[in-house]
Motif scaffolding. Sequence first.
Motif, short mmCIF file in Angstrom:
data_model
loop_
_atom_site.label_atom_id
_atom_site.label_comp_id
_atom_site.label_asym_id
_atom_site.label_seq_id
_atom_site.Cartn_x
_atom_site.Cartn_y
_atom_site.Cartn_z
N ARG A 1 0.85 -1.18 0.00
CA ARG A 1 0.00 0.00 0.00
C ARG A 1 0.89 1.24 0.00
NH1 ARG A 1 -2.88 4.73 -0.10
NH2 ARG A 1 -4.73 4.67 1.22
N SER B 1 -2.62 2.23 -4.58
CA SER B 1 -2.86 3.56 -4.02
C SER B 1 -4.29 3.98 -4.36
CB SER B 1 -1.87 4.59 -4.60
OG SER B 1 -0.55 4.24 -4.30
N ARG B 2 -4.70 5.16 -3.89
CA ARG B 2 -6.02 5.67 -4.23
C ARG B 2 -5.98 6.69 -5.37
NH1 ARG B 2 -10.55 4.36 -1.91
NH2 ARG B 2 -10.51 3.02 -0.06
N ILE C 1 -6.94 1.64 -5.58
CA ILE C 1 -7.90 1.09 -4.61
C ILE C 1 -9.23 1.80 -4.79
CG2 ILE C 1 -8.41 0.76 -2.16
CD1 ILE C 1 -5.35 0.93 -1.68
N ASP D 1 -8.01 -1.04 1.76
CA ASP D 1 -6.98 -0.49 2.62
C ASP D 1 -7.38 -0.51 4.09
OD1 ASP D 1 -8.92 1.38 2.08
OD2 ASP D 1 -7.54 2.99 1.50
N LYS D 2 -8.63 -0.17 4.38
CA LYS D 2 -9.10 -0.19 5.76
C LYS D 2 -9.18 -1.62 6.29
CE LYS D 2 -12.85 1.41 8.75
NZ LYS D 2 -14.15 2.13 8.81
N VAL E 1 -4.06 -0.84 6.19
CA VAL E 1 -3.17 0.08 5.48
C VAL E 1 -3.91 1.33 5.02
CG1 VAL E 1 -1.46 -1.60 4.73
CG2 VAL E 1 -3.53 -1.31 3.38
N ASP E 2 -4.92 1.73 5.79
CA ASP E 2 -5.67 2.92 5.40
C ASP E 2 -5.00 4.21 5.87
OD1 ASP E 2 -6.28 2.00 7.98
OD2 ASP E 2 -8.11 3.20 8.06
N HIS F 1 1.54 2.89 5.63
CA HIS F 1 2.01 1.92 4.64
C HIS F 1 2.05 0.52 5.23
CE1 HIS F 1 6.00 1.42 6.48
NE2 HIS F 1 5.86 2.71 6.81
N ASN G 1 4.47 -4.08 8.59
CA ASN G 1 4.50 -2.63 8.39
C ASN G 1 5.57 -2.02 9.29
OD1 ASN G 1 3.31 -2.83 10.90
ND2 ASN G 1 1.42 -1.78 10.37
#
Length: 262
Positions: A87, A129-130, A152, A157-158, A162-163, A166, A185
């Motif tokens: 992420r 990534s977003r 994403i 991610d949540k 990893v929201d 990283h 992480n």
Amino acid sequence: MTASAENGKSGQAMHKPPVVSPQAWEAAREQLLVKEKAETRARDALAAERRRMPWVAVEKAYAFEGPGGKVSLLDLFEGRHQLILYRAFYEPGVFGWPEHACRGCSMVADQVAHVAHLNARDTTLVFASRAPQADITRLKARMGWTMPWVTITDSFDKDFGVDEWHGTNVFYRDGERIFRTYFVNNRGDEQMGGTWNYLDITPLGRQEVWEDSPKGYPQTPTYKWWNWHDSYVPDAEPDKKWVEVSDAGEAAFRAESANEKP
């Protein structure tokens, strides 16, 4: 040498190690080598334990956006059994946007080895990534990054921790079923980038015969699968010349190890 280099960044005098003879230096190196080898064995043992971690099934269907459109988590495996998903923070609100991704994530991206070596071990590496794909494509071209990088689009991610920071998730595919096998992480994540470090966090490991892996796990002779990144051919036999070279290297290593002091 400049004054700043002599005194260090803080301006204070550096307390340098002593300067010794080549013989004394070699003795100090050999003394440290004992601890380094112990660390290597401990790291191998930890990777072996990691390969025996329980798995958790991924029941939810996740959707990403790739260069060619919508893709699922299953699609990200690209037909392989293992998926490493990092992420990376590149999106509105991240420092550097839209010219750059997060500085830390960018350093990780700069360290990623050629993914062909991972692919040869039935493993796919993907960044997520977003940011929209148009921005990701532009960023990759600017920075010279070539790893797959998807957008994403849901709660992935949540759901996988990893929201807000990283992290690297590892998944295994059994047919169409997906399992989460590992997550790392913080300080553990900063060492990622090299082929060996990536393989050591996967459920199958490096897949070489010296590894302590559960019964039935795929393993091939050490070194023999290595190749130039543009020369891997699926299901190809190891190059005979390379086998000779690696066999000679292994023999020399065993002879040196046999002569080591206990």
